[in-house]
Design a protein around this motif. Structure first.
Motif, mmCIF file in Angstrom:
data_model
loop_
_atom_site.group_PDB
_atom_site.id
_atom_site.type_symbol
_atom_site.label_atom_id
_atom_site.label_comp_id
_atom_site.label_asym_id
_atom_site.label_seq_id
_atom_site.Cartn_x
_atom_site.Cartn_y
_atom_site.Cartn_z
ATOM 1 N N ASN A 100 0.825 -1.215 0.000
ATOM 2 C CA ASN A 100 0.000 0.000 0.000
ATOM 3 C C ASN A 100 0.856 1.260 0.000
ATOM 4 O O ASN A 100 0.535 2.252 -0.645
ATOM 5 C CB ASN A 100 -0.938 0.020 1.212
ATOM 6 C CG ASN A 100 -2.125 -0.902 1.011
ATOM 7 O OD1 ASN A 100 -2.366 -1.373 -0.097
ATOM 8 N ND2 ASN A 100 -2.833 -1.171 2.081
ATOM 9 N N ASP B 83 -24.231 1.535 3.646
ATOM 10 C CA ASP B 83 -22.958 1.633 2.951
ATOM 11 C C ASP B 83 -22.214 0.312 2.994
ATOM 12 O O ASP B 83 -21.016 0.250 2.859
ATOM 13 C CB ASP B 83 -22.107 2.747 3.570
ATOM 14 C CG ASP B 83 -21.410 3.549 2.501
ATOM 15 O OD1 ASP B 83 -21.210 3.017 1.396
ATOM 16 O OD2 ASP B 83 -21.082 4.715 2.763
ATOM 17 N N THR B 402 -3.944 9.811 6.211
ATOM 18 C CA THR B 402 -4.976 8.804 5.986
ATOM 19 C C THR B 402 -4.427 7.396 6.210
ATOM 20 O O THR B 402 -5.045 6.583 6.898
ATOM 21 C CB THR B 402 -5.518 8.930 4.548
ATOM 22 O OG1 THR B 402 -5.993 10.262 4.362
ATOM 23 C CG2 THR B 402 -6.647 7.964 4.292
ATOM 24 N N GLN B 406 -5.665 5.008 9.219
ATOM 25 C CA GLN B 406 -6.225 3.725 8.803
ATOM 26 C C GLN B 406 -5.470 2.573 9.474
ATOM 27 O O GLN B 406 -6.068 1.631 9.992
ATOM 28 C CB GLN B 406 -6.105 3.623 7.281
ATOM 29 C CG GLN B 406 -6.417 2.268 6.707
ATOM 30 C CD GLN B 406 -7.860 2.176 6.257
ATOM 31 O OE1 GLN B 406 -8.574 3.170 6.254
ATOM 32 N NE2 GLN B 406 -8.275 0.990 5.893
ATOM 33 N N SER B 410 -6.475 -0.740 12.331
ATOM 34 C CA SER B 410 -6.500 -2.069 11.707
ATOM 35 C C SER B 410 -6.846 -3.189 12.689
ATOM 36 O O SER B 410 -7.537 -4.136 12.318
ATOM 37 C CB SER B 410 -5.188 -2.344 10.971
ATOM 38 O OG SER B 410 -4.118 -2.254 11.871
ATOM 39 N N ASP B 423 -13.850 -6.699 5.237
ATOM 40 C CA ASP B 423 -13.351 -6.036 4.027
ATOM 41 C C ASP B 423 -14.088 -4.738 3.777
ATOM 42 O O ASP B 423 -13.507 -3.724 3.415
ATOM 43 C CB ASP B 423 -13.529 -6.951 2.810
ATOM 44 C CG ASP B 423 -12.646 -8.180 2.919
ATOM 45 O OD1 ASP B 423 -11.721 -8.157 3.762
ATOM 46 O OD2 ASP B 423 -12.886 -9.157 2.190
ATOM 47 N N ARG B 424 -15.394 -4.809 3.983
ATOM 48 C CA ARG B 424 -16.251 -3.660 3.751
ATOM 49 C C ARG B 424 -15.910 -2.526 4.723
ATOM 50 O O ARG B 424 -15.831 -1.365 4.360
ATOM 51 C CB ARG B 424 -17.705 -4.113 3.942
ATOM 52 C CG ARG B 424 -18.726 -3.268 3.307
ATOM 53 C CD ARG B 424 -18.517 -3.100 1.829
ATOM 54 N NE ARG B 424 -18.969 -1.769 1.465
ATOM 55 C CZ ARG B 424 -18.594 -1.099 0.399
ATOM 56 N NH1 ARG B 424 -17.742 -1.639 -0.439
ATOM 57 N NH2 ARG B 424 -19.039 0.092 0.165
ATOM 58 N N ARG B 426 -13.097 -2.087 6.291
ATOM 59 C CA ARG B 426 -11.773 -1.539 5.977
ATOM 60 C C ARG B 426 -11.927 -0.456 4.903
ATOM 61 O O ARG B 426 -11.352 0.620 4.996
ATOM 62 C CB ARG B 426 -10.853 -2.665 5.491
ATOM 63 C CG ARG B 426 -9.396 -2.291 5.474
ATOM 64 C CD ARG B 426 -8.513 -3.491 5.203
ATOM 65 N NE ARG B 426 -8.381 -4.356 6.355
ATOM 66 C CZ ARG B 426 -8.679 -5.654 6.369
ATOM 67 N NH1 ARG B 426 -9.108 -6.239 5.278
ATOM 68 N NH2 ARG B 426 -8.538 -6.359 7.465
ATOM 69 N N HIS B 427 -12.749 -0.767 3.933
ATOM 70 C CA HIS B 427 -12.996 0.159 2.843
ATOM 71 C C HIS B 427 -13.717 1.430 3.334
ATOM 72 O O HIS B 427 -13.374 2.544 2.948
ATOM 73 C CB HIS B 427 -13.817 -0.562 1.768
ATOM 74 C CG HIS B 427 -14.156 0.288 0.593
ATOM 75 N ND1 HIS B 427 -13.193 0.777 -0.259
ATOM 76 C CD2 HIS B 427 -15.331 0.763 0.137
ATOM 77 C CE1 HIS B 427 -13.771 1.501 -1.196
ATOM 78 N NE2 HIS B 427 -15.073 1.514 -0.976
ATOM 79 N N LEU B 428 -14.707 1.232 4.203
ATOM 80 C CA LEU B 428 -15.456 2.363 4.750
ATOM 81 C C LEU B 428 -14.563 3.289 5.564
ATOM 82 O O LEU B 428 -14.653 4.513 5.471
ATOM 83 C CB LEU B 428 -16.595 1.876 5.651
ATOM 84 C CG LEU B 428 -17.866 1.374 4.986
ATOM 85 C CD1 LEU B 428 -18.858 0.943 6.052
ATOM 86 C CD2 LEU B 428 -18.481 2.458 4.120
ATOM 87 N N GLU B 430 -11.348 3.571 5.284
ATOM 88 C CA GLU B 430 -10.452 4.217 4.324
ATOM 89 C C GLU B 430 -11.147 5.446 3.703
ATOM 90 O O GLU B 430 -10.591 6.524 3.615
ATOM 91 C CB GLU B 430 -10.120 3.200 3.234
ATOM 92 C CG GLU B 430 -8.838 3.428 2.483
ATOM 93 C CD GLU B 430 -8.551 2.234 1.577
ATOM 94 O OE1 GLU B 430 -8.500 2.432 0.375
ATOM 95 O OE2 GLU B 430 -8.438 1.098 2.097
ATOM 96 N N LYS B 431 -12.391 5.222 3.289
ATOM 97 C CA LYS B 431 -13.160 6.316 2.683
ATOM 98 C C LYS B 431 -13.420 7.428 3.696
ATOM 99 O O LYS B 431 -13.393 8.602 3.364
ATOM 100 C CB LYS B 431 -14.510 5.791 2.170
ATOM 101 C CG LYS B 431 -14.427 5.157 0.799
ATOM 102 C CD LYS B 431 -15.716 4.426 0.438
ATOM 103 C CE LYS B 431 -16.901 5.342 0.282
ATOM 104 N NZ LYS B 431 -18.132 4.584 -0.051
#
Lengths: 257, 455
Positions: A100, B83, B402, B406, B410, B423-424, B426-428, B430-431
């Motif tokens: 990353n 979301d 960021t 993030q 974790s 996974d979702r 982690r993505h949220l 991040e966003k």
């Protein structure tokens, strides 16, 4: 040929203490410069100031890099413009994976030049290619940045990042410290593989040892915040043999500090 | 004069209408709730465990209540999956505080499993509600009593003994109103002996400019040897005031995971109260809070090791930016006669701006020898050296922040036992840190919040 890097009368301080007291240095494409000097002479400060470390304040002088005013650029823009600093003590970043981290670095540079981000497969291919240059284990590439890496692995990782970013000017700050002879050879080998006529390297080192592997065109001695002597590769050999005392004596008119 | 009075007065005046638009099992506790509130006040700022949150002030404004249960025009043209899309769930909705069921997933639940409105429950569901409703959350807690007095609806999730519900049950709570509104929601979960289930609850506010006071009481019963995961995700608006109080009871050999996530909010006070009443039970209590702008996030937790041979692990992490305020008060109590207890609590926080404030109070109270317990709390800043290191690699200051924020979250994300949600999430997250959260068409709420996130 115009200079890639031109440092003129550079002064810098940290916490109110002046460390750099008027540095003049010109580096051209294709050259390798070595900066040597006793501890506390300002070698690492020079590297930090060039990279844009906010802990240091520039109080005078100018630095031109490829025709641009380097000192007015943010650290990330200096990187995009082709400056790379290999850290003496690479920073561990738990929780941020190498993948990353490198993807962000590579793609931000591409964004700076209005290029599309690399596709996942192209990126991984690039990682693979560049890893080979310093024989960096795939396992390390999937871990957090520098976390739990040995000293040698950290330095190899620095050169790997250098390979990924293809800088025009690389500053290697004490890259030899903490390396055994095999690791030193690998790291130096990596640096040599990346050398072209279009890029340049500044090797900051305390010892001549690294210069057996990375051959400098010019050797500078930094002492008390100034470059007090400049010569060819033979100067490094003299320093190896005689130490720094004679420099101090010549400069201070006294023996030692 | 307490803020409670306007609600007790309301009940005295309109109690009949409130009862008429609810159900006998819910109405059965209202007199007890009224009595419990007599002469009481809500916790005010400065009270123990309310060092930064003022419930008196939160409940003081004059909010509207939908006591006659008038249908709200919720927009269901598009299936609202909040979301967390691409996650196959049995999906149910509560609009404001009214259960709206599913319409998508009926008939997919294993035999005997019930997901029902608390208000419009059939005979079988009413029996379960009658047995458990109000049996876990104590009515002498003013917050619980007030919710019990006013709550007219909510959701029952019932998993009978030895039944495994593979598909997570997802409850989406949507707030939508034209004027200031108080909603009082109730969630009752009964997972009987040997049963297994996972539940994801997502809070959203669709009308971002409207003030809401959103109160909820969650009761969770985890039977002997049962396993239950409860993910509590808030992605609301800056004008949403949430007061949530969760009470869980664990029997022997049970395994409970609770993960409370505040991604976007206005003012939030969450209480997580877990009583471990049977030996060899396992408890994971995790939480994360991401605050920016003037968000206020206060989590209070209590884990009672009332018997021996149980393990609990608690971890709460906060990242606060701008003027955000965070608070964590957590207590682990090891009661007398609870040998071989293992209990760990950790609260770690980052204040990413000079103005962000974090208040933390970890507590252990141990009355048994032969236990292993630990606790700790830290408040720090983003690692400057790591920031500079990343910048020298061309990573912008914003992106570097960021990545670091993030990374900090974790381990809470890794604690999610549902891979698709992990996974979702982690993505949220991040966003959220990148300032691009919730661009989904159905949710206008979060878009208004973006403006608050410092670029």
């Amino acid at each position: 040929m115009t200079a890639m890097l031109e440092i003129k009368d550079l002064h810098a301080q940290v916490e109110g203490k002046e460390i750099l007291k008027g540095i003049d240095l010109t580096v051209k494409a294709g050259e390798v410069h070595a900066i040597m000097g006793p501890n506390g002479s300002g070698k690492s400060t020079l590297a930090s100031v060039l990279a844009g470390n906010p802990a240091f304040t520039v109080t005078g002088g100018s630095v031109t890099f490829n025709g641009k005013d380097l000192l007015s650029l943010s650290p990330e823009d200096r990187s995009h413009e082709g400056l790379f600093l290999s850290f003496q003590y690479p920073v561990e970043i738990p929780g941020v994976s190498m993948v990353n981290f490198m993807r962000a670095a590579v793609n931000e540079k591409r964004k700076y030049f209005h290029q599309e981000p690399l596709s996942a497969s192209d990126f991984l291919k690039l990682m693979r290619e560049k890893r080979a240059i310093v024989e960096l284990d795939n396992k390390l590439a999937s871990r957090s940045v520098n976390e739990g890496f040995s000293g040698g692995e950290k330095k190899r990782n620095e050169i790997f990042q250098m390979a990924m970013l293809e800088p025009r000017l690389s500053i290697l700050d004490e890259t030899d410290s903490g390396l055994d002879i095999d690791a030193l050879r690998t790291v130096a080998g990596g640096v040599n593989k990346l050398k072209t006529d279009n890029n340049a390297t500044i090797v900051i080192t305390h010892y001549q040892r690294l210069l057996d592997y990375i051959k400098p065109d010019l050797v500078h001695v930094l002492y008390k915040g100034r470059i007090v002597k400049t010569g060819g590769p033979e100067l490094a050999l003299v320093l190896e043999e005689k130490g720094y005392d004679w420099i101090k004596q010549e400069f201070d008119g006294t023996k030692g500090e | 004069m307490s803020a409670i009075n306007q609600y007790t007065d309301l009940y005295r005046q309109f109690g009949r209408r409130i009862d008429a638009a609810s159900s006998p099992v819910l109405n059965a506790l209202r007199q007890a709730a009224l009595a419990a509130l007599d002469g009481r006040r809500l916790p005010a700022k400065g009270d123990e465990n309310y060092e930064v949150s003022d419930l008196e002030a939160l409940y003081a404004p004059d909010y509207g209540l939908n006591i006659d249960r008038l249908d709200v025009a919720a927009d269901t043209d598009e299936p609202f999956r909040c979301d967390v899309p691409n996650l196959s769930t049995s999906l149910y909705y509560i609009f404001n505080d009214m259960y709206h069921g599913s319409g998508f997933t009926s008939g997919t639940l294993p035999e005997g499993v019930m997901v029902s409105s608390l208000r419009n429950a059939d005979e079988a569901a009413s029996k379960i509600i009658g047995k458990y409703y109000g049996s876990i959350a104590p009515i002498d807690d003013p917050q619980v009593a007030l919710n019990t007095l006013l709550a007219q609806d909510g959701i029952l999730v019932y998993v009978p003994a030895r039944t495994v519900v593979e598909k997570p049950i997802q409850l989406v709570n949507l707030l939508r109103a034209a004027g200031p509104l108080m909603t009082n929601r109730r969630i009752l979960v009964v997972v009987e002996a040997g049963a297994q289930a996972k539940m994801l609850v997502c809070d959203h506010t669709q009308t971002a400019d409207v003030d809401f006071l959103n109160t909820q009481v969650v009761e969770i019963y985890v039977g002997e040897g049962a396993t239950f995961d409860y993910y509590d995700l808030e992605e609301a608006s800056g004008h949403t005031h949430r007061v949530s109080s969760l009470w869980a009871r664990q029997e022997a050999g049970s395994n409970l995971l609770i993960n409370g996530i505040t991604l976007m909010n206005g003012t939030t006070r969450n209480d997580y109260h877990i009583d471990i009443n049977g030996e060899r039970a396992e408890t994971q209590l995790l939480g994360m809070a991401i605050g920016s702008g003037s968000q206020h996030i206060d989590n209070h937790t209590y884990i009672g090791h009332n018997v021996g041979y149980c393990h609990s692990n608690e971890l709460f992490k906060y990242v606060l930016d701008d003027d955000a305020v965070g608070a964590f008060t957590g207590k682990i109590l090891v009661a007398p006669g609870s040998p071989r207890t293992e209990a760990y609590q950790s609260n770690r926080n980052i204040c990413a701006s000079d103005r962000a404030r974090m208040h933390t109070k970890p507590q252990l109270e141990i009355y048994t020898d032969d236990v292993k317990c630990g606790h700790g709390a830290t408040v720090g800043q983003l690692d400057e050296e790591a920031m500079f290191y990343m910048q020298t690699r061309g990573i912008s200051c914003h992106e570097a922040r960021t990545l670091l924020m993030q990374a900090f979250m974790s381990d809470v994300i890794d604690g999610v036992r549902l891979e698709a949600l992990r996974d979702r999430l982690r993505h949220l997250v991040e966003k959220r840190f990148a300032g691009t959260l919730a661009q989904c068409r159905s949710c206008t709420a979060a878009q208004a919040c973006h403006a608050k996130i410092k670029k």
